[in-house]
Design an enzyme around this catalytic site. Structure first.
Site, mmCIF file in Angstrom:
data_model
loop_
_atom_site.group_PDB
_atom_site.id
_atom_site.type_symbol
_atom_site.label_atom_id
_atom_site.label_comp_id
_atom_site.label_asym_id
_atom_site.label_seq_id
_atom_site.Cartn_x
_atom_site.Cartn_y
_atom_site.Cartn_z
ATOM 1 N N GLU A 222 0.869 -1.174 0.000
ATOM 2 C CA GLU A 222 0.000 0.000 0.000
ATOM 3 C C GLU A 222 0.906 1.224 0.000
ATOM 4 O O GLU A 222 1.415 1.648 1.033
ATOM 5 C CB GLU A 222 -0.928 -0.019 1.226
ATOM 6 C CG GLU A 222 -1.867 -1.213 1.277
ATOM 7 C CD GLU A 222 -2.821 -1.271 0.097
ATOM 8 O OE1 GLU A 222 -3.055 -0.216 -0.539
ATOM 9 O OE2 GLU A 222 -3.335 -2.358 -0.203
ATOM 10 N N CYS A 256 -1.977 9.343 2.560
ATOM 11 C CA CYS A 256 -1.515 8.818 1.268
ATOM 12 C C CYS A 256 -2.542 8.998 0.167
ATOM 13 O O CYS A 256 -2.180 8.978 -1.017
ATOM 14 C CB CYS A 256 -1.142 7.342 1.397
ATOM 15 S SG CYS A 256 -2.497 6.278 1.930
#
Length: 528
Positions: A222, A256
């Site tokens: 991720e 993010c």
């Protein structure tokens, strides 16, 4: 948190034994049972619930987060995630029937069994230290795996309270926490895992993927992304400004999935900038530095990186720009740039920098987004249904929120993951269970079908091949030009009215399948 022992890094020499302990535990097969998995999940739930004040305090100490934001984006989320998994786990674990199998194959009962992958490693991140560490861990527990969690060393207070909770709540033979930085992580990567789950940056993600490849270890990555927001001429400037600004205020932009830059149609640029300034005042009427809702940058190194990016841009600061290294404060800063090659677009800021690049039209916006980063983690199109549909059709991204900022990432049951450079694999909700599960294909061939299987044994003859064709071949429902030819396939496949060995072979297959269905029915009723 004052009553907790101080954070100490795990001795590197202890890591092989820790790894072996959880591998050995997995091979006892105890973690495979539904009862065991549910017990661990339930105990983790109460461990988090009972330590809520300490968890909120830890996020405040590490990131300057308010209790409100930590509960909204981490703790409340994780508690609900555990409850969702407990409620649905038995259903997730059940075997699945194979899809679209032929009548012949139906006799063999093809199915998918859900097996745990084994002993796994979870490496967390600092920006959402609880959600990004415990979320994958919940998936590993639910899947029946054993696990080592390596929290981020950049959020030491969060790492300390997580170790306390896991030690007190979970089976110590199955679940361990390793604390440390690069040496400890390197030692962990030297061991053989059944899967590695990493959340973080592209650089470290590349290192982990290379190391995992040496032992053919699967990875879920991720990673961050230079995520674009596109504000088209048909967008509502007020909604776009408020929603995108909010995304940069959460965790001081250390998210993010927040937009890295905004492409704005020149026709709407003045209205958008005016609404952005209004939203800044509405959200922080006394300024960011005085706001109790606004966090701080995680450490001096990250603060300096952001300051260097701001110093290197050739763009014009429109709003914000105040910083304070001593307190790690960085004001939300709107910068208008004139090139897609500006450092604020080319690099991921992971902070409260908000670069805006005006574009002539939607086509230029799409070309620019694809040029800056073809596979971002997220994408945020604002505008009409026609405009946003075109953006989705001509771009790629891990996920997208139309007319909003990372709403898709806030839905705990929606699979979350990147694509290309922004990552691989997905988790959240059922996807967390599947992330650590092997879908094992199973068949069971009964003895009574041996007469039908004689065609697979040598010697191979034309007569046998004729039977095989009758049992296997299906007729396409399209011609050589790719045009659909319609139905009539079922009767041909069944071979009804067929002649010779082909018709008989297919009818035998049909008969076998019918018998198999009858047998399974009576077995299900306890009559056989």
């Amino acid at each position: 948190m004052d009553d907790l022992p101080p954070l100490t890094y795990t001795p590197v020499d202890d890591i092989p034994a820790i790894h072996q302990r959880i591998v050995n535990k997995f091979h006892t097969h105890e973690t495979r049972t539904l009862a065991y998995r549910l017990k661990q999940l339930r105990q983790l739930y109460w461990g988090l619930k009972d330590e809520e004040p300490a968890l909120l305090e830890a996020a405040k100490l590490d990131l300057g987060k308010s209790a409100y934001e930590t509960y909204l984006t981490e703790l409340g989320w994780e508690l609900n995630d555990i409850l969702f998994m407990c409620k649905n786990l038995e259903r997730f674990m059940k075997d699945e029937k194979a899809e679209d199998t032929s009548l012949m194959n139906l006799a063999m009962g093809p199915r998918i069994r859900k097996d745990p992958l084994g002993a796994v490693l979870v490496i967390g991140a600092y920006n959402f230290p609880f959600m990004l560490s415990l979320g994958p861990l919940v998936g590993a527990i639910a899947a029946g795996c054993t696990a080592v969690l390596k929290p981020s060393e950049n959020a030491p207070n969060a790492a300390r309270i997580m170790q306390h909770i896991i030690t007190q709540s979970l089976d110590p033979e199955a679940y361990q926490v390793v604390q440390g930085g690069v040496p400890e992580t390197t030692a962990l990567l030297e061991r053989k895992w059944d899967k590695i789950f990493y959340t973080g940056g592209l650089g470290v993600g590349t290192i982990i993927a290379k190391k995992a490849a040496e032992t053919l270890t699967p990875v879920a990555l991720e990673l961050g992304g230079r995520n674009p927001a596109i504000v088209t001429a048909s967008a509502d400037p007020r909604l776009a400004a408020r929603r995108l600004l909010w995304a940069k205020l959460v965790n001081a932009g250390q998210v993010c999935v927040s937009q890295n830059y905004i492409l704005v149609d020149r026709a709407i640029l003045p209205a958008f900038l005016q609404q952005l300034e209004t939203a800044l005042h509405d959200f922080q009427p006394k300024g960011a530095q005085a706001s109790e809702d606004y966090g701080r940058i995680i450490n001096e190194r990250q603060w300096q990186r952001l300051q260097d990016m701001l110093d290197s841009t050739s763009g014009k600061i429109l709003f914000g720009g105040k910083t304070d290294k001593a307190t790690l404060f960085f004001e939300p800063t709107v910068v208008q740039v004139d090139s897609a090659d500006d450092p604020l677009l080319k690099d991921e800021s992971f902070g409260p920098l908000i670069p805006i690049l005006p574009v002539r039209d939607l086509d230029e916006a799409i070309r620019t987004a694809n040029h800056v980063h073809a596979t971002p983690l997220a994408l945020y199109p604002f505008g009409s249904a026609t405009d946003t549909a075109k953006i989705l059709a001509q771009t790629r991204s891990g996920g997208a929120s139309i007319n909003d900022a990372f709403f898709h990432a806030s839905i705990p049951t929606l699979a979350f993951g990147g694509v290309g450079d922004s990552g691989s694999g997905a988790y959240r909700g059922r996807a967390s269970f599947e992330c650590f599960t092997h879908r094992r294909s199973i068949t069971r061939t009964p003895g009574w079908v041996e007469g039908l299987l004689e065609v697979r044994y040598p010697p191979y003859t034309p007569a046998k091949l004729k039977k095989v064709r009758g049992m296997m071949d299906t007729k396409p429902d399209f011609d050589r030009a790719g045009r659909s030819t319609g139905g009539g396939v079922v009767w041909w496949v069944l071979g009804l009215g067929g002649k010779g060995g082909v018709g008989r072979g297919v009818r035998w297959a049909v008969l076998a399948a019918v018998v198999a269905v009858v047998v399974r029915f009576w077995r299900g009723r306890g009559m056989m």
